[in-house]
Design a protein around this motif. Structure first.
Motif, PDB file in Angstrom:
ATOM      1  N   SER A  93      15.516  16.180   9.551  1.00  0.00           N
ATOM      2  CA  SER A  93      14.172  15.812   9.996  1.00  0.00           C
ATOM      3  C   SER A  93      14.275  15.225  11.385  1.00  0.00           C
ATOM      4  N   GLN A  94      13.161  15.283  12.125  1.00  0.00           N
ATOM      5  CA  GLN A  94      13.157  14.666  13.450  1.00  0.00           C
ATOM      6  C   GLN A  94      11.856  13.931  13.734  1.00  0.00           C
ATOM      7  N   ASP A  95      10.995  13.853  12.721  1.00  0.00           N
ATOM      8  CA  ASP A  95       9.785  13.049  12.859  1.00  0.00           C
ATOM      9  C   ASP A  95       9.596  12.271  11.562  1.00  0.00           C
ATOM     10  N   MET A  96       8.784  11.232  11.611  1.00  0.00           N
ATOM     11  CA  MET A  96       8.644  10.351  10.447  1.00  0.00           C
ATOM     12  C   MET A  96       8.012  11.058   9.259  1.00  0.00           C
ATOM     13  N   GLY A  97       7.098  11.984   9.496  1.00  0.00           N
ATOM     14  CA  GLY A  97       6.502  12.737   8.395  1.00  0.00           C
ATOM     15  C   GLY A  97       7.536  13.574   7.673  1.00  0.00           C
ATOM     16  N   ALA A  98       8.389  14.249   8.434  1.00  0.00           N
ATOM     17  CA  ALA A  98       9.455  15.054   7.834  1.00  0.00           C
ATOM     18  C   ALA A  98      10.461  14.167   7.111  1.00  0.00           C
ATOM     19  N   ALA A  99      10.743  12.991   7.669  1.00  0.00           N
ATOM     20  CA  ALA A  99      11.661  12.060   7.008  1.00  0.00           C
ATOM     21  C   ALA A  99      11.092  11.603   5.666  1.00  0.00           C
ATOM     22  N   ALA A 100       9.790  11.334   5.633  1.00  0.00           N
ATOM     23  CA  ALA A 100       9.150  10.925   4.376  1.00  0.00           C
ATOM     24  C   ALA A 100       9.169  12.061   3.356  1.00  0.00           C
ATOM     25  N   LEU A 101       8.930  13.279   3.811  1.00  0.00           N
ATOM     26  CA  LEU A 101       8.992  14.439   2.907  1.00  0.00           C
ATOM     27  C   LEU A 101      10.410  14.620   2.387  1.00  0.00           C
ATOM     28  N   CYS A 109      16.436  15.412  -6.090  1.00  0.00           N
ATOM     29  CA  CYS A 109      17.604  16.253  -5.773  1.00  0.00           C
ATOM     30  C   CYS A 109      18.621  15.368  -5.063  1.00  0.00           C
ATOM     31  N   HIS A 110      19.256  14.478  -5.801  1.00  0.00           N
ATOM     32  CA  HIS A 110      20.109  13.445  -5.222  1.00  0.00           C
ATOM     33  C   HIS A 110      21.366  13.982  -4.547  1.00  0.00           C
ATOM     34  N   TRP A 111      21.747  15.233  -4.775  1.00  0.00           N
ATOM     35  CA  TRP A 111      22.938  15.819  -4.175  1.00  0.00           C
ATOM     36  C   TRP A 111      22.688  16.290  -2.743  1.00  0.00           C
ATOM     37  N   VAL A 112      21.455  16.265  -2.303  1.00  0.00           N
ATOM     38  CA  VAL A 112      21.084  16.736  -0.972  1.00  0.00           C
ATOM     39  C   VAL A 112      21.333  15.627   0.050  1.00  0.00           C
ATOM     40  N   THR A 113      21.832  15.992   1.214  1.00  0.00           N
ATOM     41  CA  THR A 113      22.090  15.052   2.293  1.00  0.00           C
ATOM     42  C   THR A 113      20.945  15.102   3.296  1.00  0.00           C
ATOM     43  N   HIS A 114      20.412  13.949   3.642  1.00  0.00           N
ATOM     44  CA  HIS A 114      19.327  13.863   4.629  1.00  0.00           C
ATOM     45  C   HIS A 114      19.891  13.342   5.941  1.00  0.00           C
ATOM     46  N   VAL A 115      19.695  14.126   7.007  1.00  0.00           N
ATOM     47  CA  VAL A 115      20.104  13.736   8.353  1.00  0.00           C
ATOM     48  C   VAL A 115      18.858  13.711   9.221  1.00  0.00           C
ATOM     49  N   HIS A 116      18.659  12.628   9.950  1.00  0.00           N
ATOM     50  CA  HIS A 116      17.490  12.492  10.814  1.00  0.00           C
ATOM     51  C   HIS A 116      17.945  12.377  12.257  1.00  0.00           C
ATOM     52  N   THR A 117      17.286  13.126  13.155  1.00  0.00           N
ATOM     53  CA  THR A 117      17.543  13.008  14.588  1.00  0.00           C
ATOM     54  C   THR A 117      16.442  12.167  15.197  1.00  0.00           C
ATOM     55  N   GLY A 130       9.098   2.710   7.570  1.00  0.00           N
ATOM     56  CA  GLY A 130      10.393   3.110   8.098  1.00  0.00           C
ATOM     57  C   GLY A 130      11.457   3.326   7.038  1.00  0.00           C
ATOM     58  N   LYS A 131      11.096   3.173   5.776  1.00  0.00           N
ATOM     59  CA  LYS A 131      12.073   3.261   4.692  1.00  0.00           C
ATOM     60  C   LYS A 131      12.742   4.635   4.610  1.00  0.00           C
ATOM     61  N   ALA A 132      11.969   5.695   4.849  1.00  0.00           N
ATOM     62  CA  ALA A 132      12.533   7.044   4.782  1.00  0.00           C
ATOM     63  C   ALA A 132      13.638   7.226   5.809  1.00  0.00           C
ATOM     64  N   LEU A 133      13.450   6.669   6.971  1.00  0.00           N
ATOM     65  CA  LEU A 133      14.457   6.787   8.022  1.00  0.00           C
ATOM     66  C   LEU A 133      15.665   5.910   7.708  1.00  0.00           C
ATOM     67  N   ARG A 134      15.424   4.716   7.208  1.00  0.00           N
ATOM     68  CA  ARG A 134      16.535   3.821   6.881  1.00  0.00           C
ATOM     69  C   ARG A 134      17.366   4.343   5.717  1.00  0.00           C
ATOM     70  N   GLU A 135      16.777   5.128   4.841  1.00  0.00           N
ATOM     71  CA  GLU A 135      17.504   5.644   3.684  1.00  0.00           C
ATOM     72  C   GLU A 135      18.183   6.986   3.946  1.00  0.00           C
ATOM     73  N   ALA A 136      18.033   7.548   5.141  1.00  0.00           N
ATOM     74  CA  ALA A 136      18.713   8.801   5.469  1.00  0.00           C
ATOM     75  C   ALA A 136      20.224   8.580   5.431  1.00  0.00           C
ATOM     76  N   ARG A 137      20.962   9.619   5.078  1.00  0.00           N
ATOM     77  CA  ARG A 137      22.424   9.506   5.028  1.00  0.00           C
ATOM     78  C   ARG A 137      22.989   9.256   6.424  1.00  0.00           C
TER      79      ARG A 137
END
Length: 151
Positions: A93-101, A109-117, A130-137
Motif C-alpha cells: 500500500s502507499q496511501d492510508m486508505g489502501a493501508a486500512a484495506l 489472512c494472517h499469513w499475508v505480509t503488509h508492506v507500506h511505502t 494511523g493504526k493500519a500503518l503502524r501495524e504493517a510488517r
C-alpha cells in the motif's frame, strides 16, 4: 539452495485507493513493472482508478478493479478469496486508505505480509487512523525526511 526460477512466484498485490493521476499512479506502475520483470514475484494492480488499470493492462500486468469503493464488501471478499488461494502473498500500500484495506484483509489472512511505502511528508496519524500503518510488517520511507517521521 533452489534457484529463483525453480521457486514458486510470490504474488504482490499493489493496492491503490486514491484518485487522480497525480496520486501515485506512476509509482505503482513502476513497482509493478519491476516486479513483472522479476523471476520471483508476480504483481497484481488493484485499484478503483480506471487510468491506472488501463496503464497496467497496456503493460500486460494483471489488474483487478475495486468496484465498490474503498471498503466495498464484494471487493474485500474477492481479495480475501484470492489471498486464501495463495497462502503466501505480499500486500503493498502507499496511501492510508489502501493501508486500512490491507489491515482489514490481514485480519482474516494472517499469513499475508503488509508492506507500506510512505510517499508523503506527513507524520503517521495517532490513534485509530494511523493504526493500519503502524501495524504493517514493514514501512519503507522514500526519503530521509520521511524516515525521520517514522522513527
Amino acid at each position: 539452495m533452489d534457484s529463483p526460477s525453480r521457486l514458486a512466484k510470490i504474488p504482490v498485490i499493489l493496492l491503490h485507493t486514491t484518485g487522480g493521476p497525480h496520486s501515485g499512479h506512476e509509482q505503482v506502475l513502476a513497482l509493478a513493472r519491476g516486479l513483472a520483470s522479476s523471476a520471483r514475484f508476480t504483481p497484481l494492480v488493484v485499484s478503483g482508478a480506471t487510468e491506472l488499470l488501463a496503464a497496467a493492462k497496456n503493460d500486460e500486468i494483471s489488474h483487478l478493479p475495486l468496484k465498490g469503493g474503498l471498503f466495498g464488501l464484494r471487493d474485500r471478499l474477492r481479495l480475501r478469496k484470492l489471498l486464501q488461494e495463495t497462502h503466501n502473498a505480499i500486500i503493498h500500500s502507499q496511501d492510508m486508505g489502501a493501508a486500512a484495506l490491507a489491515r482489514s484483509l490481514i485480519r482474516s489472512c494472517h499469513w499475508v505480509t503488509h508492506v507500506h511505502t510512505k510517499r508523503d511528508a506527513h507524520p503517521v496519524p495517532t490513534g485509530r487512523k494511523g493504526k493500519a500503518l503502524r501495524e504493517a510488517r514493514a514501512v519503507v520511507a522514500l526519503s530521509s525526511a520521511m524516515g525521520a517521521l517514522l522513527t
